[in-house]
Write an enzyme that holds these catalytic residues in place. Structure first.
Site: not given
Length: 438
Positions: A164, A123-125
């Site tokens: 991040d 996942a990434k956001g």
């Protein structure tokens, strides 16, 4: 699963250099996926599924600014694949966050977790915002509201965010608190990268840089480069680059160049990297050091990439090695510290030139690996010592590196293709075992 025994030269289709660079993270991720499948027999239905995210959540995040005005920001959470476990991936605050970037990075997280054999998917956001434009209170309010908007999509057994670009342990603590308050109980496992006082793991912040150093050490040893005779250039002196540089120097390597956003410094006799604070410790410290040190030369970030060194570690941002400068990279080994620093076209050029590129999905996987350790600690309510974290990370990284090396040797592949073969084999086998919901 049956394998294709052809060598990389015969199995990989020839591709012309794309002149429309820079390419997006999603374009790069899909091209890398297609290239890797040339070395494996993967069911076409599984491959088609892996080209697309399972879900992409897009939300509006209203924020009351200090002057009383309200500004609305856009946030994303891309969830690529969860066949091996809950989604896992970072959360970034940056003005250039896009939907496609989040999708591409979530795909890389799927491969990264698989190559490390962790029970997670990718996942990434992120939120489209310049974090430097926010006060501390505004950043906290933005984080808490964004958490509320995506609360139904995350959870310790659903999707576990982590820090991040533009986010840090404090951001993760706010996220955990906002989620826990709404759930009515403290749930530290909803997020990793937290301060240890609220369930974070010792060694998490320096883990990506530490894994880059471990992989660099193993790769140099494999190709007969004793660290004490090895020169290293590191682009980017944030958490990843600084920790990698310091550890490599401690192990005997000579770090001859480092950089920050404003430029780079170079000394062929070696730089005392311990004397330079990381970007997180003191922003733009490399530039300040250059102003005070008479024995270093100022160069540009672009020039750093072309230095005649044994190892180049691009640890800043994506798309820094492109078709335009790949022929000028003089290093024998490139170890990717950042996510996606090498475009697909550049990767092809470097491979043809015989430059060994160790991909990000292996090299900087220390972050997600120690996040996994943190998640285990949170679930079991038991804290590990820093010494244990380092020992466990060393074991996990060397085992993953060895698995990739075996594919490099067995199939005559590049390091990137070999890493994808390891990752895709595991993901595809999981899909085959679970089947497709009718």
């Amino acid at each position: 699963m049956a394998s294709n025994q052809q060598s990389s030269a015969s199995a990989t289709p020839q591709r012309s250099v794309d002149a429309t660079e820079p390419e997006t993270a999603l374009e790069t991720a899909r091209r890398q996926l297609e290239r890797a499948t040339a070395h494996l027999e993967i069911d076409e239905a599984v491959l088609e599924r892996l080209k697309h995210p399972t879900k992409v959540h897009e939300v509006s995040v209203p924020l009351e600014r200090e002057d009383g005005s309200v500004e609305v920001f856009t946030g994303y959470r891309a969830q690529h694949d969860s066949v091996r476990g809950p989604y896992k991936g970072g959360l970034r605050y940056h003005p250039e966050v896009t939907r496609d970037e989040c999708v591409g990075l979530s795909m890389w997280m799927t491969w990264k977790c698989a190559v490390m054999d962790l029970p997670f998917g990718g996942a990434k956001g992120g939120v489209v915002v310049d974090p430097k434009s926010l006060t501390g209170d505004e950043k906290e309010r933005l984080t808490r509201r964004f958490t509320q908007e995506i609360r139904g999509a995350i959870g310790p057994t659903k999707d576990i965010p982590a820090p991040d670009m533009g986010t840090d342990p404090a951001t993760m603590a706010w996220l955990m608190d906002a989620y826990s308050m709404q759930e009515g109980e403290t749930i530290p496992g909803v997020v990793t990268g937290k301060p240890p006082v609220v369930g974070g793991s010792y060694g998490r912040e320096e883990a990506p840089g530490r894994s880059v150093a471990i992989v660099t050490r193993e790769t140099c040893d494999y190709y007969g480069y004793p660290l004490e005779d090895t020169t290293v250039a590191v682009q980017g002196f944030g958490s990843v680059g600084a920790n990698a540089a310091r550890l490599l120097e401690e192990w005997g390597a000579t770090v001859v160049a480092v950089s920050d956003v404003n430029g780079a410094i170079h000394d062929p006799d070696g730089i005392d990297v311990d004397a330079i604070p990381s970007h997180d410790e003191e922003p733009e410290a490399v530039t300040s050091y250059a102003a005070e040190a008479s024995d270093v030369a100022r160069i540009t970030n672009a020039e750093l990439l072309e230095l005649d060194v044994d190892v180049l570690v691009p640890a800043a941002v994506g798309n820094v090695i492109t078709a335009d400068n790949a022929d000028d990279v003089a290093a024998d080994i490139v170890v990717e510290g950042a996510n996606g620093p090498t475009t697909f076209a550049a990767d092809t050029i470097l491979d043809e030139r015989g430059v060994h590129v160790v991909p990000d999905i292996l090299a900087n996987a220390g972050g997600v690996t120690v996040s996994y350790f943190e998640w285990l600690q949170d679930i079991n309510r038991r804290t590990w010592s820093l010494e244990r974290v380092h020992e466990e990370l060393e074991a996990e990284m060397t085992e993953a590196w060895s698995a990739v090396r075996d594919e490099v040797e067995r199939r005559d592949l590049s390091w990137r293709d070999a890493a994808y073969v390891v990752a895709l084999s595991r993901v595809a086998e999981a899909h085959d075992a679970r089947g497709l919901w009718p």
